[in-house]
Design a protein around this motif. Sequence first.
Motif, PDB file in Angstrom:
ATOM      1  N   GLY A 107      53.734 -26.158  60.094  1.00  0.00           N
ATOM      2  CA  GLY A 107      54.766 -27.113  59.701  1.00  0.00           C
ATOM      3  C   GLY A 107      56.099 -26.443  59.436  1.00  0.00           C
ATOM      4  N   SER A 108      56.902 -27.051  58.579  1.00  0.00           N
ATOM      5  CA  SER A 108      58.244 -26.553  58.305  1.00  0.00           C
ATOM      6  C   SER A 108      58.198 -25.324  57.408  1.00  0.00           C
ATOM      7  N   PHE A 109      58.964 -24.293  57.775  1.00  0.00           N
ATOM      8  CA  PHE A 109      59.018 -23.102  56.936  1.00  0.00           C
ATOM      9  C   PHE A 109      59.829 -23.350  55.676  1.00  0.00           C
ATOM     10  N   PHE A 110      60.570 -24.427  55.626  1.00  0.00           N
ATOM     11  CA  PHE A 110      61.260 -24.789  54.384  1.00  0.00           C
ATOM     12  C   PHE A 110      60.252 -25.039  53.261  1.00  0.00           C
ATOM     13  N   ASP A 111      59.034 -25.418  53.622  1.00  0.00           N
ATOM     14  CA  ASP A 111      57.991 -25.601  52.608  1.00  0.00           C
ATOM     15  C   ASP A 111      57.626 -24.289  51.931  1.00  0.00           C
ATOM     16  N   VAL A 112      57.952 -23.174  52.579  1.00  0.00           N
ATOM     17  CA  VAL A 112      57.701 -21.850  52.006  1.00  0.00           C
ATOM     18  C   VAL A 112      58.911 -21.369  51.212  1.00  0.00           C
ATOM     19  N   THR A 113      60.111 -21.523  51.796  1.00  0.00           N
ATOM     20  CA  THR A 113      61.300 -20.942  51.173  1.00  0.00           C
ATOM     21  C   THR A 113      61.836 -21.760  49.998  1.00  0.00           C
ATOM     22  N   MET A 114      61.699 -23.065  50.034  1.00  0.00           N
ATOM     23  CA  MET A 114      62.249 -23.881  48.947  1.00  0.00           C
ATOM     24  C   MET A 114      61.576 -23.607  47.603  1.00  0.00           C
ATOM     25  N   PRO A 115      60.250 -23.510  47.530  1.00  0.00           N
ATOM     26  CA  PRO A 115      59.625 -23.159  46.246  1.00  0.00           C
ATOM     27  C   PRO A 115      60.067 -21.793  45.720  1.00  0.00           C
ATOM     28  N   ILE A 116      60.241 -20.816  46.621  1.00  0.00           N
ATOM     29  CA  ILE A 116      60.727 -19.496  46.197  1.00  0.00           C
ATOM     30  C   ILE A 116      62.097 -19.642  45.552  1.00  0.00           C
ATOM     31  N   PHE A 117      62.968 -20.367  46.218  1.00  0.00           N
ATOM     32  CA  PHE A 117      64.326 -20.537  45.714  1.00  0.00           C
ATOM     33  C   PHE A 117      64.324 -21.252  44.370  1.00  0.00           C
ATOM     34  N   LYS A 118      63.546 -22.309  44.262  1.00  0.00           N
ATOM     35  CA  LYS A 118      63.524 -23.076  43.010  1.00  0.00           C
ATOM     36  C   LYS A 118      62.960 -22.245  41.860  1.00  0.00           C
ATOM     37  N   ASN A 119      61.876 -21.529  42.106  1.00  0.00           N
ATOM     38  CA  ASN A 119      61.261 -20.730  41.041  1.00  0.00           C
ATOM     39  C   ASN A 119      62.207 -19.651  40.531  1.00  0.00           C
ATOM     40  N   GLU A 120      62.883 -18.974  41.453  1.00  0.00           N
ATOM     41  CA  GLU A 120      63.778 -17.890  41.046  1.00  0.00           C
ATOM     42  C   GLU A 120      65.017 -18.432  40.334  1.00  0.00           C
ATOM     43  N   CYS A 121      65.547 -19.539  40.791  1.00  0.00           N
ATOM     44  CA  CYS A 121      66.699 -20.142  40.113  1.00  0.00           C
ATOM     45  C   CYS A 121      66.325 -20.594  38.709  1.00  0.00           C
ATOM     46  N   THR A 122      65.136 -21.144  38.562  1.00  0.00           N
ATOM     47  CA  THR A 122      64.655 -21.582  37.247  1.00  0.00           C
ATOM     48  C   THR A 122      64.605 -20.400  36.281  1.00  0.00           C
ATOM     49  N   LYS A 123      64.093 -19.271  36.741  1.00  0.00           N
ATOM     50  CA  LYS A 123      64.016 -18.066  35.888  1.00  0.00           C
ATOM     51  C   LYS A 123      65.400 -17.592  35.466  1.00  0.00           C
ATOM     52  N   ILE A 124      66.303 -17.528  36.432  1.00  0.00           N
ATOM     53  CA  ILE A 124      67.644 -17.010  36.151  1.00  0.00           C
ATOM     54  C   ILE A 124      68.392 -17.930  35.198  1.00  0.00           C
ATOM     55  N   VAL A 125      68.331 -19.235  35.440  1.00  0.00           N
ATOM     56  CA  VAL A 125      69.024 -20.197  34.590  1.00  0.00           C
ATOM     57  C   VAL A 125      68.445 -20.184  33.179  1.00  0.00           C
ATOM     58  N   SER A 126      67.126 -20.179  33.084  1.00  0.00           N
ATOM     59  CA  SER A 126      66.481 -20.179  31.762  1.00  0.00           C
ATOM     60  C   SER A 126      66.879 -18.947  30.963  1.00  0.00           C
ATOM     61  N   ALA A 127      66.861 -17.798  31.611  1.00  0.00           N
ATOM     62  CA  ALA A 127      67.234 -16.557  30.928  1.00  0.00           C
ATOM     63  C   ALA A 127      68.698 -16.583  30.505  1.00  0.00           C
ATOM     64  N   PHE A 128      69.566 -17.126  31.367  1.00  0.00           N
ATOM     65  CA  PHE A 128      70.991 -17.186  31.049  1.00  0.00           C
ATOM     66  C   PHE A 128      71.244 -18.114  29.862  1.00  0.00           C
ATOM     67  N   VAL A 129      70.630 -19.283  29.884  1.00  0.00           N
ATOM     68  CA  VAL A 129      70.818 -20.243  28.790  1.00  0.00           C
ATOM     69  C   VAL A 129      70.291 -19.674  27.482  1.00  0.00           C
ATOM     70  N   LYS A 130      69.147 -19.011  27.541  1.00  0.00           N
ATOM     71  CA  LYS A 130      68.560 -18.407  26.341  1.00  0.00           C
ATOM     72  C   LYS A 130      69.473 -17.324  25.781  1.00  0.00           C
ATOM     73  N   ALA A 131      70.009 -16.481  26.682  1.00  0.00           N
ATOM     74  CA  ALA A 131      70.903 -15.411  26.245  1.00  0.00           C
ATOM     75  C   ALA A 131      72.203 -15.973  25.682  1.00  0.00           C
ATOM     76  N   SER A 132      72.705 -17.039  26.285  1.00  0.00           N
ATOM     77  CA  SER A 132      73.939 -17.655  25.810  1.00  0.00           C
ATOM     78  C   SER A 132      73.761 -18.250  24.427  1.00  0.00           C
ATOM     79  N   LYS A 133      72.617 -18.861  24.201  1.00  0.00           N
ATOM     80  CA  LYS A 133      72.332 -19.464  22.902  1.00  0.00           C
ATOM     81  C   LYS A 133      72.212 -18.388  21.835  1.00  0.00           C
ATOM     82  N   ALA A 134      71.543 -17.279  22.206  1.00  0.00           N
ATOM     83  CA  ALA A 134      71.333 -16.198  21.238  1.00  0.00           C
ATOM     84  C   ALA A 134      72.638 -15.516  20.863  1.00  0.00           C
TER      85      ALA A 134
END
Length: 759
Positions: free
Chosen positions: A727-754
């Motif tokens: 099927g579509s290879f976007f089914d592989v790359t989109m979860p990678i992108f979402k997971n990594e963005c979630t980690k980066i954003v969460s860490a940034f927001v946590k650091a900003s709050k601290a």
Amino acid sequence: MSFIDQVPKSLIPKLDDFRNKLKPLQGSVEYCPKAWFLGPKAENSELLINLATRALNAHLQSRINFHKEDAPIFEDTYKKDPVYLNASKDMAEKVDEVLNFLKHSLPYSSFRYQGHMTSDITIASFVGTVATILYNPNNVTVQASPVTTFIEMAVSNDLARMVGWEFPEKIPKFHNQHEKKLFEDSNIIPCFHLTCGGTVSNIEAFWASYWTKFIPLSLKSALLNEPELAGAKDIKVTLANGTVKKLIEVTSWEGCNINTDENVKLPYDVADLLNIDEAKVIFLLKKYHPSVIGNRKFFTDNNLKDPLMFASGAAHYSIPKAAALLGLGSGALISLPVDIHARVNLDELEKRLNDCVTNQIPVIHCVAINGTTEESAVDDFEKIVLLRTKMNAKGLAFNLVADCAWGGYFSSIIKEDYLLQNPKNDILYPTRTKQAPAPYSNNLNDTDSAKFASKHFAAQLRALKQFDTITIDPHKAGFVHYENASIGYRNKRFRDILVYTATYIGGSSVPSVGIYGIQGSKAGSNAVAAYLSHSIMRTSKSGYGMVLKRCLLSTRLFYLRLLWLCGDSDQFKVVGVPIEPSKATLDSLKSRLYDAEGNMKSVDTICQDEQLVVDLAEVGPDQNIVCFGINFKDANGNWNTDYNKYCDVNNQIYERFDYIKEVGMAQFDLIFSNTAFNDQYGEVFQKDLAKRFGLTTNVPAYGTNKFQLPVLRSTVMDVFTNETTKGSFFDVTMPIFKNECTKIVSAFVKASKASKPSL
């Protein structure tokens, strides 16, 4: 007199070989990309090795069979010589070192690479290079490339037809130069030639446009000062507004406002009147031309203000470079703001052109871009053509330059398959074509490729043929290796004033693809690479059109997947640089693209709904580059409005999906490129972008050169992205992108709050 009369007798056998042995570039092809490309997992390696081996063996046999009576240079025992053995071993070791090092190259053929505008190349172009490179032909002259010069001519005719330029209905046999001249006056004949890169092509386009601009004033001086031309003093010229005057009576302002075709026809008019060669006229007028006397003296002698050129603020960096190299300075290029779609602002262009009329400032040309490098935006070619007509009526003339280095091959999606009227002689006498049969039905392979272009994009592709010069890169959307580019002239006379030649390369009296441009030496292997690629993948709907419509469809689906990547509970969202459709449109598309189980339908299923294909074409960027940014929610669940925080997060995300830090190839799980939008784009684009990204705090003021909004950039060139065995290879790359963005954003927001001080 015919083209064949200009071919040296010694080369006629080679020309006949070409006409009799190589199939012409015409007709339809059966779509089969699985045979055309090696594939991301080298799936087609057996075919590639077989063809490359045949190419090498053919060259080896050509050496062996050439004058077999000649003595070899090596003794029978040379392979046993210790020196030879050591040298061979040393070469093998060093080759292995390079081969191992090259394995760390970016995986452009992988679906995981979504960065710059480079991808897999066609097997045909690779084999064409392998087959030719050991012959080492130099296309600067037919004397050094008696085979590949003719191949480049065939490619050139093919590119001209792809962009919509037409050759005459029929080319008669001329009995003298006068007949030939009259025919070419009424039948504009286009031409292309290959270059080593899009930058070189753009520079040549500027150079040609600048030098042709001042032919009339230079010829006026020659008529007044050169005894050999005195008999043509009464020759008349038509000004941009339609007024007819004697050339020697035009003012300097009038003389630099004559349209292109009239400009380049004037030396032929004089030559015909005096019964001398047009090359002689060009030689004499050059004595008064800026190409010889320099810019300062020419403009001073003719009491002219310094000329200007216009282009979009989103233009490629080669555009200001070209202006600088003309000696006018990059400041002579006026960088125009863009609209909210990153297309040149035509209201601003018209205002500037009117100022030039009022203040009598010469305008050399206006540039329109068919696929900006950052956003793949397509300027409004139609309206620019109309604007020139409007300015002509006010007495202002200028050339139209089309930068299609990226987007030129997309013309294939609207180009009907065609057959040549006279295939055997087309290289000598290119003429009009006739349409080949091309039936369509409702699946991905057979759906008309024109339906995959937006209404705006398709309209600009149709208007392209009215531009004076066009640059196109086979090494981009032509899927040919670097360095392979081209420039075309709507009127082949446009290039006459550019000629610098030498006796040993034959001058302009023999067929040439090498004496008109910036380059001297030209690799004949590039011509063969493009020829073979065009042979198996025609530059019309059934070939490149089939490939590039897939790129367009994949781009729409990629863009929509980005917009739908996050839900209300997610901490970030993706905002596209292309204007987002309305919620109603997005909901409608989603309901038609996904099945009952929530899976995106296959592309074949999607294409069974022709209206869906048409609707998708109106979504996303003009072509196949998607720029997008990430905004996020703060610790309190509110969307970020701070420009600086947005920049910090997006720079971190880019670093994650960049290719610099990784040390092992397995770490390349997904690769994007990036860019940033600055003041050069203009206030309208800048403010709209900041507003749609939700940024209202700490946004630098326009005009301060501090606005640098970073975004990720994805170029969708992979033909098979949505057609893998799973099927579509976007089914592989989109979860990678979402997971990594979630980690980066969460860490940034946590650091900003601290880091915030407690109250």
